[in-house]
Every structure is written in C-alpha cells, then in structure tokens.
Design a protein around this motif. Sequence first.
Motif, PDB file in Angstrom:
ATOM      1  N   UNK A  60      -1.711   6.796   5.286  1.00 27.02           N
ATOM      2  CA  UNK A  60      -1.606   5.517   4.578  1.00 27.02           C
ATOM      3  C   UNK A  60      -2.815   5.341   3.668  1.00 27.02           C
TER       4      UNK A  60
ATOM      5  N   UNK B  28       6.044  10.411  -1.471  1.00 29.42           N
ATOM      6  CA  UNK B  28       5.073   9.379  -1.805  1.00 29.42           C
ATOM      7  C   UNK B  28       5.817   8.046  -1.836  1.00 29.42           C
ATOM      8  N   UNK B  29       5.404   7.113  -1.004  1.00 25.34           N
ATOM      9  CA  UNK B  29       6.163   5.862  -0.806  1.00 25.34           C
ATOM     10  C   UNK B  29       5.276   4.641  -0.965  1.00 25.34           C
ATOM     11  N   UNK B  30       5.891   3.586  -1.466  1.00 30.07           N
ATOM     12  CA  UNK B  30       5.215   2.295  -1.518  1.00 30.07           C
ATOM     13  C   UNK B  30       5.676   1.466  -0.326  1.00 30.07           C
ATOM     14  N   UNK B  31       4.752   1.055   0.518  1.00 27.80           N
ATOM     15  CA  UNK B  31       5.110   0.235   1.686  1.00 27.80           C
ATOM     16  C   UNK B  31       5.260  -1.205   1.216  1.00 27.80           C
ATOM     17  N   UNK B  32       6.475  -1.724   1.303  1.00 34.08           N
ATOM     18  CA  UNK B  32       6.758  -3.035   0.720  1.00 34.08           C
ATOM     19  C   UNK B  32       6.775  -4.152   1.761  1.00 34.08           C
ATOM     20  N   UNK B  33       6.933  -3.755   3.038  1.00 34.65           N
ATOM     21  CA  UNK B  33       7.087  -4.778   4.072  1.00 34.65           C
ATOM     22  C   UNK B  33       6.828  -4.110   5.411  1.00 34.65           C
ATOM     23  N   UNK B  34       6.287  -4.863   6.381  1.00 33.62           N
ATOM     24  CA  UNK B  34       6.195  -4.273   7.710  1.00 33.62           C
ATOM     25  C   UNK B  34       6.132  -5.342   8.775  1.00 33.62           C
ATOM     26  N   UNK B  35       6.525  -4.970   9.985  1.00 32.49           N
ATOM     27  CA  UNK B  35       6.400  -5.886  11.123  1.00 32.49           C
ATOM     28  C   UNK B  35       6.167  -5.094  12.399  1.00 32.49           C
TER      29      UNK B  35
ATOM     30  N   UNK C 293       0.867  -1.173   0.000  1.00 35.04           N
ATOM     31  CA  UNK C 293       0.000   0.000   0.000  1.00 35.04           C
ATOM     32  C   UNK C 293       0.908   1.228   0.000  1.00 35.04           C
ATOM     33  N   UNK C 294       0.339   2.394   0.192  1.00 32.08           N
ATOM     34  CA  UNK C 294       1.148   3.602   0.032  1.00 32.08           C
ATOM     35  C   UNK C 294       1.155   4.466   1.289  1.00 32.08           C
ATOM     36  N   UNK C 295       2.280   5.131   1.499  1.00 30.54           N
ATOM     37  CA  UNK C 295       2.412   6.060   2.617  1.00 30.54           C
ATOM     38  C   UNK C 295       2.813   7.424   2.066  1.00 30.54           C
TER      39      UNK C 295
END
Lengths: 103, 103
Positions: B57, B92-99, B8-10
């Motif tokens: 987000x 403008x960022x693409x969220x590629x991974x999160x924990x 998703x995007x941030x």
Amino acid sequence: MNQDFEPYYAVIFTSTRTEGDNGYSKMADLMECLAKEQDGFMGIDSAKSEVGITVSYWKTLDAIKNWKQQSDHLQAQQKGVKDWYKWYNVKICKVEREYDFNA
Amino acid sequence: MNQDFEPYYAVIFTSTRTEGDNGYSKMADLMECLAKEQDGFMGIDSAKSEVGITVSYWKTLDAIKNWKQQSDHLQAQQKGVKDWYKWYNVKICKVEREYDFNA
C-alpha cells in the motif's frame, strides 16, 4: 503498456480467522461457486498464511454491490462476523493498470 | 462510510514460484525492509498457498514508481524473472473505499 486497458475493480479481503474450521471451508467453497455465477464476476485469487488474503475481480462497482447483497452471501457474512473472523478488512479498488510475466 | 477517506494505492502482486528457495526468502525479507524505508510506503500484506499474493500500500503513484525503480529492487526483479517466478501479475489499484470488522 496496453492502451486499450479497461479499468475494472478489485475487492481485497484480508482477515484473521478464529480457531477451528466451524463450517468455514464448506461455506467458502459455496460462496466461491455463487460468486462465479454473479454478473460482472471476473475472477478470484486466494492465499492463506498468518493472514488470509482473498482478492476478487469485478467489472463494475454495481457488480460488487450486488454480490455484497446476495442473500446466501449475506448469511455467510453474518456467520463470518459471529464465528469465523477475529478481524477483517475490505478494500474496494479500481484496477488502473496491470502487467504480467510468464517464464 | 468515512467521509474523510483519502484514496491511496495498492499494488496486488500474484505469483507462482519455481521449485526450491534459490535465495528467495532472504531477498524477500530484504525487499520488505527496503520498501518500508521508501517515501509513501503505507504497509504490506502477504500470504501464500497455491499462488502467492502480496499487496503493498502506497500514498501515491509516484511512490510506487520510485519503489519499482529503486536499485536493489531492480536487481531483485531481475533475479525474480530469472530464478524465482513461473509467472506473476502486477495490478496497480486505487483504493477508493474500505471498512473493517474487529471481534
């Protein structure tokens, strides 16, 4: 739009802290100094209200991985989980576009 | 690692404000309410120290574009440039991974 824009990476770290400092501030300052020495480090922004938000900027995903595994930083991460944070969330992001305003 | 993770995007908004409130807080609250009504809005984090950091987000780049062009938001952006901000930066960022960590 800057046609020459070269994508880079942002790590968005949001957190809620436990009560008290418990050695956090000193370690946070040290971690910022050490991060700045890492290859591929580009910058950091940090602010704290009800949640803390720290965004660090990196040239590549490998640079992020190397910092995550840096030995002093590993110790700080362990202290973080044990003493400093009620919760945190880490997002690895590709910065695709950006623009500025200056008064 | 969550194999089902859907990118998703941030939008990372960092800023330094001018002196005084000048109607900012009321407008910021209103903008947050309106953003939450937009299609594709997922959440927002905000903190303020020397710099302010607000990260919102979004499900898609189109959702971000629609919010940027929303009419009340356009007026707020104009007020922002005129009255509230010394500078700001939008990424403008693409969220590629999160924990996450939860104590």
